[in-house]
Enzyme design. Sequence first.
Site, PDB file in Angstrom:
ATOM      1  N   CYS A 103      15.352  -9.046 -22.770  1.00 10.96           N
ATOM      2  CA  CYS A 103      14.659  -8.314 -23.834  1.00 10.96           C
ATOM      3  C   CYS A 103      13.976  -9.373 -24.667  1.00 10.96           C
ATOM      4  O   CYS A 103      14.631 -10.115 -25.400  1.00 10.96           O
ATOM      5  CB  CYS A 103      15.631  -7.498 -24.685  1.00 10.96           C
ATOM      6  SG  CYS A 103      14.782  -6.652 -26.053  1.00 10.96           S
ATOM      7  N   CYS A 106      14.257  -8.496 -28.794  1.00 10.44           N
ATOM      8  CA  CYS A 106      15.539  -8.498 -29.521  1.00 10.44           C
ATOM      9  C   CYS A 106      16.676  -8.569 -28.509  1.00 10.44           C
ATOM     10  O   CYS A 106      16.869  -9.585 -27.887  1.00 10.44           O
ATOM     11  CB  CYS A 106      15.650  -7.300 -30.452  1.00 10.44           C
ATOM     12  SG  CYS A 106      15.351  -5.709 -29.651  1.00 10.44           S
ATOM     13  N   SER A 107      17.411  -7.475 -28.339  1.00 10.82           N
ATOM     14  CA  SER A 107      18.517  -7.490 -27.367  1.00 10.82           C
ATOM     15  C   SER A 107      18.760  -6.102 -26.789  1.00 10.82           C
ATOM     16  O   SER A 107      19.898  -5.677 -26.640  1.00 10.82           O
ATOM     17  CB  SER A 107      19.785  -8.031 -28.019  1.00 10.82           C
ATOM     18  OG  SER A 107      20.147  -7.244 -29.135  1.00 10.82           O
ATOM     19  N   CYS A 108      17.687  -5.373 -26.457  1.00 10.20           N
ATOM     20  CA  CYS A 108      17.840  -4.058 -25.837  1.00 10.20           C
ATOM     21  C   CYS A 108      18.631  -4.226 -24.540  1.00 10.20           C
ATOM     22  O   CYS A 108      18.348  -5.110 -23.731  1.00 10.20           O
ATOM     23  CB  CYS A 108      16.473  -3.446 -25.554  1.00 10.20           C
ATOM     24  SG  CYS A 108      15.521  -3.112 -27.056  1.00 10.20           S
TER      25      CYS A 108
END
Length: 198
Positions: A103, A106-108
């Site tokens: 991602c 961000c941190s999907c």
Amino acid sequence: MTTTGSGERLSPALRTEALEQLLTERNLLDTELMNGIITTYETNVGPLNGAKVVAKAWTDPEYRRRLLNDGTAAIKELGFSGPQGEHTVVVENTATTHHVVVCTLCSCYPWPVLGLPPSWYKDPAYRARVVKEPRTVLSEMGLELDDDVQITVHDSTSEVRWLVLPERPAGTEHLSEEQLVPLVTRDAMVGVAKVAAP
């Protein structure tokens, strides 16, 4: 790092405990709700769920077809759904094609099947470098791929989460679905590792 009045450093665990106590005393934190969330992510969601999906796909060709056709629906068949898993696309690694997930913003991450993302997945260096030099990053993480293996990087977003269906290791043909589950790792389902033979 936070220190006591005497200059002594507090560990992250002690700081967390102190913060939790302060928030609870001020009625800003519902400990029962927090305990429920923690229990959910420790026992009800996580890489074990994803491993069950992978093992099912390895042993059931019809389920594998459905999984690759509509990941969200096929994953839900096994009872795994929820926030961060509303739209999951599954891609399959083969001897000549390797998929890896990142991602970049961000941190999907597909929480219902992989749990919470690991710290390296959220690291800016991984997020920036794996897109530009995937073979090098994978090598640094311990995964060496032959030069003729095509690498595809998939960028998770708030709309689409990705799950890698790893290649089934040789020598596991005699293993049952239940016996395959412990072999499947989170890293293999992100694409930064392969599933090792038992």
